[in-house]
Design a protein around this motif. Structure first.
Motif, PDB file in Angstrom:
ATOM      1  N   ARG A 148       0.830  -1.206   0.000  1.00  0.00           N
ATOM      2  CA  ARG A 148       0.000   0.000   0.000  1.00  0.00           C
ATOM      3  C   ARG A 148       0.864   1.255   0.000  1.00  0.00           C
ATOM      4  O   ARG A 148       0.540   2.241  -0.666  1.00  0.00           O
ATOM      5  N   VAL A 195      -6.546  -1.127  -3.785  1.00  0.00           N
ATOM      6  CA  VAL A 195      -6.417  -2.345  -2.998  1.00  0.00           C
ATOM      7  C   VAL A 195      -5.016  -2.889  -3.204  1.00  0.00           C
ATOM      8  O   VAL A 195      -4.546  -3.017  -4.341  1.00  0.00           O
ATOM      9  N   GLU A 199      -1.388  -6.815   0.049  1.00  0.00           N
ATOM     10  CA  GLU A 199      -1.204  -6.965   1.493  1.00  0.00           C
ATOM     11  C   GLU A 199      -2.539  -7.117   2.219  1.00  0.00           C
ATOM     12  O   GLU A 199      -2.587  -7.619   3.341  1.00  0.00           O
ATOM     13  N   GLU A 200      -3.611  -6.680   1.571  1.00  0.00           N
ATOM     14  CA  GLU A 200      -4.913  -6.604   2.227  1.00  0.00           C
ATOM     15  C   GLU A 200      -5.830  -7.781   1.919  1.00  0.00           C
ATOM     16  O   GLU A 200      -6.979  -7.804   2.360  1.00  0.00           O
ATOM     17  N   ASP A 246     -12.113  -7.986  -4.035  1.00  0.00           N
ATOM     18  CA  ASP A 246     -12.147  -6.959  -3.006  1.00  0.00           C
ATOM     19  C   ASP A 246     -12.332  -5.574  -3.628  1.00  0.00           C
ATOM     20  O   ASP A 246     -13.057  -4.726  -3.090  1.00  0.00           O
TER      21      ASP A 246
END
Length: 241
Positions: A117, A137, A140-141, A154
Motif C-alpha cells: 500500500r 487495494v 497486502e490486504e 475486493d
C-alpha cells in the motif's frame, strides 16, 4: 431512455498504468546484491512480472539460498523501491488519457495491485492518478495474490458492484488469469511482448498484443461502451468499511 451504463474498471498498477517495472527491477537488483547475488538481470526479473512482491521474494530466497527472512527482504525491497519511485515514475500516456476520459464520463475505477500500500500511495500521489482513482487495494490486504482472484473481488466490493460488472486492465498473465477467476472481463496489454501468446492473454476479451505501443484510450473506451450493462444485470456487493 436507456439506463444502461459502462462497466466499472479495475486497473493493475505496475506495468499497466505506470512504467514502474524498471524501478522494481533496480530495487530487487540492489537488494539481492546486498545478499550476495551480483548477477540478477532484467531477464530474470521479467519472470516475476505480475506476481506479488512477497511471492517473488519467497521464490528468489529459495533459488539463491538467502538466509534472511522474507519479511526482512520485503522491507528492504520496499525501501529501495520507494526511493526510486519518489524520484521518477512515468504514467503511460495513453493510459493517462484513458483514466481522464473514464473520470469525465463518471465511470467507477479502482486500482488493484500486488505492490505494498505504501508503494501504491507514493506512485498514485506522485503521478496525480489519485485525483482520478481514489479506490485502491493492495495484495497486502487480501489472503492470496494474483493469479488468485481475491484482490479483484475486493476491489469490486469496495466499488459496490458485482464481478460481472467489472473490466480489468492487466499487463501480465497472472493478472489476466486472476481477472477471469474473479468472473470479470479483461483488457490485456502485455508488458513483455513474448507473453502475448500466453493462454491467459488469449482468453482476454480485448487484447492489445503489441502492448502499450498498440493501446489507445479511444479504442479501449469504444470497446468498453459496447459492454454496457443494465442495472438488472448488476449484482451489488457490500462496500468495505
Amino acid at each position: 431512455m436507456s439506463t444502461s451504463r459502462s462497466p466499472s474498471v479495475i486497473f493493475d498498477l505496475d506495468g499497466t498504468l505506470v512504467d514502474s517495472e524498471p524501478n522494481y527491477y533496480e530495487a530487487g537488483r540492489r537488494l539481492l546484491a546486498q545478499h550476495g547475488v551480483p548477477d540478477f538481470t532484467w531477464e530474470h526479473h521479467t519472470r516475476f512480472i505480475g506476481i506479488g512482491t512477497r511471492e517473488t521474494l519467497e521464490i528468489l530466497r529459495g533459488e539463491y539460498g538467502i538466509e534472511a527472512p522474507v519479511d526482512e527482504l520485503l522491507a528492504g525491497k520496499n525501501r529501495n523501491y520507494l526511493e526510486l519511485a519518489r524520484a521518477s515514475t512515468e504514467v503511460f500516456p495513453e493510459m493517462r488519457k484513458f483514466v481522464e476520459l473514464l473520470h469525465s464520463k463518471g465511470v467507477p475505477m479502482a486500482v488493484a495491485s500486488g505492490s505494498s500500500r505504501a508503494a501504491i500511495e507514493v506512485v498514485m500521489a506522485g503521478t496525480g492518478l489519485d485525483a482520478f482513482i481514489p479506490t485502491v487495494v493492495s495484495a497486502e490486504e487480501v489472503a492470496q495474490g494474483k493469479p488468485e482472484p481475491d484482490i479483484f473481488l475486493d476491489a469490486a466490493r469496495r466499488l459496490g458492484t458485482g464481478p460481472g460488472d467489472c473490466v480489468v486492465l492487466e499487463d501480465a498473465p497472472p493478472g489476466a488469469a486472476a481477472a477471469h477467476a474473479a468472473g470479470m472481463r479483461c483488457i490485456a496489454i502485455p508488458y513483455v511482448p513474448a507473453t502475448a501468446d500466453d493462454p491467459a492473454f488469449r482468453a482476454a476479451e480485448l487484447l492489445f498484443a503489441g502492448g502499450q505501443g498498440e493501446f489507445t484510450a479511444r479504442a479501449a473506451y469504444d470497446w468498453l461502451v459496447a459492454q454496457r450493462v443494465s442495472p438488472t444485470d448488476i449484482r451489488m456487493t457490500p462496500r468495505a468499511d
